[in-house]
Motif scaffolding. Structure first.
Motif, PDB file in Angstrom:
ATOM      1  N   ALA A  93      10.965 -21.433  26.136  1.00 11.45           N
ATOM      2  CA  ALA A  93      11.594 -20.766  27.284  1.00 11.45           C
ATOM      3  C   ALA A  93      10.571 -20.470  28.365  1.00 11.45           C
ATOM      4  O   ALA A  93       9.419 -20.121  28.085  1.00 11.45           O
ATOM      5  N   LEU A  94      11.019 -20.625  29.609  1.00 14.85           N
ATOM      6  CA  LEU A  94      10.235 -20.247  30.784  1.00 14.85           C
ATOM      7  C   LEU A  94      10.977 -19.106  31.453  1.00 14.85           C
ATOM      8  O   LEU A  94      12.125 -19.271  31.890  1.00 14.85           O
ATOM      9  N   VAL A  95      10.354 -17.932  31.510  1.00 20.07           N
ATOM     10  CA  VAL A  95      11.001 -16.737  32.049  1.00 20.07           C
ATOM     11  C   VAL A  95      10.340 -16.368  33.367  1.00 20.07           C
ATOM     12  O   VAL A  95       9.129 -16.123  33.420  1.00 20.07           O
ATOM     13  N   VAL A  96      11.151 -16.328  34.422  1.00 23.54           N
ATOM     14  CA  VAL A  96      10.656 -15.994  35.757  1.00 23.54           C
ATOM     15  C   VAL A  96      11.227 -14.634  36.150  1.00 23.54           C
ATOM     16  O   VAL A  96      12.455 -14.459  36.205  1.00 23.54           O
ATOM     17  N   ARG A  97      10.344 -13.709  36.426  1.00 20.42           N
ATOM     18  CA  ARG A  97      10.775 -12.380  36.878  1.00 20.42           C
ATOM     19  C   ARG A  97      10.548 -12.305  38.393  1.00 20.42           C
ATOM     20  O   ARG A  97       9.412 -12.235  38.855  1.00 20.42           O
ATOM     21  N   VAL A  98      11.646 -12.334  39.122  1.00 19.70           N
ATOM     22  CA  VAL A  98      11.603 -12.373  40.584  1.00 19.70           C
ATOM     23  C   VAL A  98      11.543 -10.947  41.137  1.00 19.70           C
ATOM     24  O   VAL A  98      12.377 -10.102  40.783  1.00 19.70           O
ATOM     25  N   HIS A  99      10.569 -10.686  42.006  1.00 18.55           N
ATOM     26  CA  HIS A  99      10.437  -9.369  42.637  1.00 18.55           C
ATOM     27  C   HIS A  99      11.011  -9.370  44.048  1.00 18.55           C
ATOM     28  O   HIS A  99      11.769  -8.470  44.410  1.00 18.55           O
ATOM     29  N   GLU A 100      10.636 -10.353  44.846  1.00 21.27           N
ATOM     30  CA  GLU A 100      11.125 -10.409  46.230  1.00 21.27           C
ATOM     31  C   GLU A 100      11.274 -11.873  46.640  1.00 21.27           C
ATOM     32  O   GLU A 100      10.383 -12.687  46.421  1.00 21.27           O
ATOM     33  N   VAL A 101      12.418 -12.200  47.231  1.00 24.29           N
ATOM     34  CA  VAL A 101      12.697 -13.566  47.678  1.00 24.29           C
ATOM     35  C   VAL A 101      12.434 -13.670  49.180  1.00 24.29           C
ATOM     36  O   VAL A 101      13.003 -12.901  49.961  1.00 24.29           O
ATOM     37  N   HIS A 102      11.567 -14.592  49.563  1.00 22.42           N
ATOM     38  CA  HIS A 102      11.264 -14.803  50.979  1.00 22.42           C
ATOM     39  C   HIS A 102      12.127 -15.917  51.582  1.00 22.42           C
ATOM     40  O   HIS A 102      12.431 -15.884  52.775  1.00 22.42           O
ATOM     41  N   SER A 103      12.506 -16.858  50.761  1.00 24.42           N
ATOM     42  CA  SER A 103      13.324 -17.978  51.242  1.00 24.42           C
ATOM     43  C   SER A 103      14.084 -18.562  50.065  1.00 24.42           C
ATOM     44  O   SER A 103      13.545 -18.676  48.955  1.00 24.42           O
TER      45      SER A 103
END
Length: 231
Positions: free
Chosen positions: A84-94
């Protein structure tokens, strides 16, 4: 294809573990479910990725994650291995999506088949008096790229590579050993032809009586050569 530029951290779990701390990255999510994580360096190679077949799930963060600034969690799971690849997103710029359609694939110029066809048409590059006998001359262990005759009528076997290494010399050596047992074409001499020939390959070829020939692909195509000259 979806392209997201975001502040995120990334963790890979499974057969190995890897961690990318919080930073601004490009997340490339393809239609086949694969995910690639890129930075602004490293050329074409992603920092981490998950190849198909895989499944992408998006979830809200836990209370602890939200308190740490996480706004969204992506989990990309490989369907066969469970990695598994887990991405924890904090802020989206685009965040953009693009329909790319069906890709026609890569067409390579200067591959060995092109070199073979050009050398067959310009067989005089082997030397004065050479004549083409046939292309793809079959031996018990595979085809020799070009079979020719020199000015004296002797048989010449030509092995063609884009980048000539020791493996190519060994391959031609095996062909020559078999062909020289055939009284219909023996004796057979070898020519190792390539756009580039490694020094070790040249030494090995010459030690075995195999002549080396550098092929200038641009010149053979009739365009100005990129190979440096003295004048």
């Amino acid at each position: 294809m979806r392209l997201v530029v975001a502040n995120c951290s990334v963790d890979y779990t499974g057969r190995l573990t890897a961690h990318l701390p919080l930073a601004t990255r490009v997340l490339m999510l393809k239609a086949d479910g694969s995910l690639l994580v890129h930075s602004d360096g490293g050329s074409y190679k992603p920092l981490n990725w998950m190849s198909p077949p895989c499944v992408v799930e998006t979830a809200a963060p836990s209370d602890d994650q939200a308190a740490a600034g996480v706004t969204e969690v992506w989990t990309v799971t490989h369907q066969k291995t469970g990695d598994a690849l887990v991405v924890r997103v904090h802020e989206v710029h685009s965040d953009t999506a693009h329909e790319l359609g069906i890709d026609p694939g890569l067409t390579k110029d200067g591959v060995e088949s092109h070199l073979q066809a050009l050398l067959a048409d310009q067989i005089e590059l082997l030397g004065d008096g050479h004549e083409l006998w046939r292309r793809e001359y079959m031996t018990p262990i595979g085809p020799v790229d070009i079979l020719a005759r020199d000015g004296s009528g002797a048989t010449v076997a030509v092995e063609i590579k884009r980048r000539g290494g020791i493996d190519g010399v060994e391959q031609l050596t095996r062909y020559l050993e078999l062909m020289n047992r055939d009284p219909r074409i023996a004796p057979v001499v070898g020519v190792f032809a390539a756009q580039e020939i490694a020094p070790q390959a040249r030494v090995l070829a010459e030690d075995r009586g195999i002549r080396c020939l550098l092929l200038d692909y641009d010149a053979m195509k009739g365009i100005e050569s990129k190979r440096p000259t003295l004048f």
